[in-house]
Design an enzyme around this catalytic site. Structure first.
Site, PDB file in Angstrom:
ATOM      1  N   GLY A  69     -58.645  15.390  66.619  1.00  0.00           N
ATOM      2  CA  GLY A  69     -60.167  15.517  67.245  1.00  0.00           C
ATOM      3  C   GLY A  69     -60.256  16.876  67.459  1.00  0.00           C
ATOM      4  O   GLY A  69     -61.285  17.047  68.336  1.00  0.00           O
ATOM      5  N   GLN A  70     -59.539  17.742  67.185  1.00  0.00           N
ATOM      6  CA  GLN A  70     -59.794  19.027  67.468  1.00  0.00           C
ATOM      7  C   GLN A  70     -61.108  19.502  67.180  1.00  0.00           C
ATOM      8  O   GLN A  70     -61.665  19.211  65.933  1.00  0.00           O
ATOM      9  CB  GLN A  70     -58.693  20.094  67.020  1.00  0.00           C
ATOM     10  CG  GLN A  70     -57.362  19.934  67.548  1.00  0.00           C
ATOM     11  CD  GLN A  70     -56.692  18.884  66.714  1.00  0.00           C
ATOM     12  OE1 GLN A  70     -57.010  18.104  66.020  1.00  0.00           O
ATOM     13  NE2 GLN A  70     -55.314  19.184  66.841  1.00  0.00           N
ATOM     14  N   GLU A  71     -61.915  20.503  67.959  1.00  0.00           N
ATOM     15  CA  GLU A  71     -63.257  21.041  67.371  1.00  0.00           C
ATOM     16  C   GLU A  71     -63.452  21.374  66.033  1.00  0.00           C
ATOM     17  O   GLU A  71     -64.413  20.835  65.373  1.00  0.00           O
ATOM     18  CB  GLU A  71     -63.804  21.913  68.501  1.00  0.00           C
ATOM     19  CG  GLU A  71     -65.153  22.081  68.536  1.00  0.00           C
ATOM     20  CD  GLU A  71     -65.526  22.887  69.807  1.00  0.00           C
ATOM     21  OE1 GLU A  71     -64.748  23.308  70.494  1.00  0.00           O
ATOM     22  OE2 GLU A  71     -66.975  23.249  70.028  1.00  0.00           O
ATOM     23  N   LEU A  73     -61.902  20.253  63.712  1.00  0.00           N
ATOM     24  CA  LEU A  73     -61.841  19.319  62.538  1.00  0.00           C
ATOM     25  C   LEU A  73     -62.801  18.193  62.538  1.00  0.00           C
ATOM     26  O   LEU A  73     -63.185  17.781  61.298  1.00  0.00           O
ATOM     27  CB  LEU A  73     -60.287  18.494  62.992  1.00  0.00           C
ATOM     28  CG  LEU A  73     -59.026  19.220  62.908  1.00  0.00           C
ATOM     29  CD1 LEU A  73     -57.980  18.330  63.057  1.00  0.00           C
ATOM     30  CD2 LEU A  73     -58.975  19.603  61.354  1.00  0.00           C
TER      31      LEU A  73
END
Ligand code: G3D
Length: 185
Positions: A69-71, A73
């Site tokens: 969920g990292q920005e 990605l």
């Protein structure tokens, strides 16, 4: 109707389902997946890219796509949308600073035409860190009542400490998918 009833009623020999597990980084997605797999939840690390967790309930094989969920990605999420049967959206309800970002990401994601109609289970996670939170308020914050094109539900849970609510949420999701795809086939 419970999960077992659904399974008894199902006619096809093997049913494979594709469930997307999404949300911002550190919301608790991997912890949720590990609870469903009855694995050790004290040993989770960040998901870079994606992991596929397969949970089996009798002749149901549920592939849960746990997507980072990292920005950086999030623009790749759409690569995993094809043939999705249901969505689990995990939100850290103690992370007040990113709550509005989370709502924006959710609605942006749901706009994708490949996800139209896919039932949505929101897991409002880390209840232990924000025990006073009100379910109805969350429904409003996440603008869930505006979702007319899909069934939705929200469950409050503490994935790190309790699997029961998560299993109940998954059962709700499966019930909806099974009714649509298998029982009346
Ligand atoms: P992600 O897969 O969405 O990125 P993780 O999130 O499952 O990796 O969890 C991120 C952190 O949140 C982990 O802590 C995990 O233990 C914690 N966590 C998950 N669920 C809960 C919960 O219900 N309550 C609390 N208090 N913490 C939770 P670390 O310390 O490993 O970063």
């Amino acid at each position: 109707m419970g999960l077992v009833t659904i399974l008894k009623k199902s006619k096809r020999k093997e049913k494979e389902l594709r469930i997307l597990l999404l949300g911002l980084d550190a919301a608790g997605k991997t912890t949720v997946a590990k609870q469903l797999l009855q694995q050790d939840v004290t040993d989770v690390g960040p998901t870079f890219g994606f992991d596929i967790h397969t949970v089996e309930y009798r002749d149901f094989k549920i592939h849960i796509w746990d997507i980072g969920g990292q920005e950086s990605l999030r623009s790749y999420w759409k690569n995993y949308f094809e043939s999705t049967d249901g969505i689990i959206w995990v939100v850290d309800i103690a992370d007040r600073d990113r709550l509005s970002d989370c709502v924006t990401q959710l609605h942006k994601t749901l706009q994708d035409e490949r996800l139209v109609g896919a039932p949505l289970l929101v897991l409002a996670n880390k209840l232990d860190r924000n025990p006073g939170v009100d379910r109805e308020k969350l429904v409003k914050t996440f603008e869930l009542e505006t979702l007319c094109d899909r069934p939705w539900n929200i469950y409050l849970c503490s994935a790190l400490y309790d699997s029961q609510v998560i299993v109940q949420g998954l059962s709700w999701l499966l019930e909806d998918i099974a009714e649509k795809n298998f029982l009346y086939a």
